[in-house]
Design a protein around this motif. Sequence first.
Motif, PDB file in Angstrom:
ATOM      1  N   ASN A  75      18.675 -34.937   0.192  1.00 11.06           N
ATOM      2  CA  ASN A  75      18.391 -35.883   1.271  1.00 11.06           C
ATOM      3  C   ASN A  75      19.607 -36.671   1.705  1.00 11.06           C
ATOM      4  O   ASN A  75      19.546 -37.401   2.689  1.00 11.06           O
ATOM      5  N   SER A  76      20.708 -36.525   0.960  1.00 13.98           N
ATOM      6  CA  SER A  76      21.920 -37.269   1.288  1.00 13.98           C
ATOM      7  C   SER A  76      22.540 -36.683   2.553  1.00 13.98           C
ATOM      8  O   SER A  76      22.682 -35.490   2.694  1.00 13.98           O
ATOM      9  N   ARG A  77      22.966 -37.533   3.453  1.00 13.18           N
ATOM     10  CA  ARG A  77      23.643 -37.089   4.680  1.00 13.18           C
ATOM     11  C   ARG A  77      25.102 -37.503   4.632  1.00 13.18           C
ATOM     12  O   ARG A  77      25.697 -37.865   5.631  1.00 13.18           O
ATOM     13  N   LYS A  78      25.677 -37.498   3.436  1.00 14.79           N
ATOM     14  CA  LYS A  78      27.067 -37.929   3.258  1.00 14.79           C
ATOM     15  C   LYS A  78      27.984 -37.161   4.156  1.00 14.79           C
ATOM     16  O   LYS A  78      27.872 -36.021   4.398  1.00 14.79           O
ATOM     17  N   LYS A  81      25.803 -31.143   7.241  1.00 12.72           N
ATOM     18  CA  LYS A  81      26.183 -32.543   7.109  1.00 12.72           C
ATOM     19  C   LYS A  81      27.694 -32.644   7.350  1.00 12.72           C
ATOM     20  O   LYS A  81      28.439 -31.701   7.049  1.00 12.72           O
ATOM     21  N   PRO A  82      28.167 -33.761   7.861  1.00  9.42           N
ATOM     22  CA  PRO A  82      29.618 -33.913   8.063  1.00  9.42           C
ATOM     23  C   PRO A  82      30.408 -33.663   6.774  1.00  9.42           C
ATOM     24  O   PRO A  82      31.457 -33.015   6.805  1.00  9.42           O
ATOM     25  N   HIS A  83      29.903 -34.137   5.648  1.00 11.46           N
ATOM     26  CA  HIS A  83      30.590 -33.946   4.366  1.00 11.46           C
ATOM     27  C   HIS A  83      30.704 -32.457   4.027  1.00 11.46           C
ATOM     28  O   HIS A  83      31.746 -31.999   3.559  1.00 11.46           O
ATOM     29  N   THR A  84      29.647 -31.707   4.272  1.00  9.01           N
ATOM     30  CA  THR A  84      29.657 -30.266   3.993  1.00  9.01           C
ATOM     31  C   THR A  84      30.699 -29.568   4.858  1.00  9.01           C
ATOM     32  O   THR A  84      31.434 -28.694   4.378  1.00  9.01           O
ATOM     33  N   LYS A 108      23.465 -27.853  11.778  1.00  8.83           N
ATOM     34  CA  LYS A 108      22.612 -28.101  10.617  1.00  8.83           C
ATOM     35  C   LYS A 108      23.387 -28.661   9.425  1.00  8.83           C
ATOM     36  O   LYS A 108      22.798 -29.089   8.444  1.00  8.83           O
TER      37      LYS A 108
END
Length: 117
Positions: free
Chosen positions: A114-117, A14-17, A12
């Motif tokens: 909504n960002s998937r950074k 995001k790669p950035h997270t 769940k």
Amino acid sequence: MSSEVLHVAREKLKPHTLLLHYAISSLMEELEAVDWYRQRADDTEDADLRAVILHNAKEEMEHASMLIEWIRRHEPLFDAQLREYLFTDKPIVEVEHEAMDRGSPIKTAEPDPNSRK
């Protein structure tokens, strides 16, 4: 160890997270190591051992600094906050009051859900 545990299912995130989690967890571990080494250096009566332990603590500070820089480069709000508070001679709380009066980025910067950074 600090916090290798994820609080949300990996798929769940995001790669950035996830990358930020790795950096923050690593930073926490480096700072914890500095604390442990400083305590041990204070506790030992052997001068040679104290010198080695303090040398190790300095290396952990270097690692922590490198991680802080990575976080700054990859997280815009951290970048803004670090630029606000670091390397000033003013009282820290005074800097905070001035930042809030100017409209600190912490008041306006919200992560885009909504960002998937």
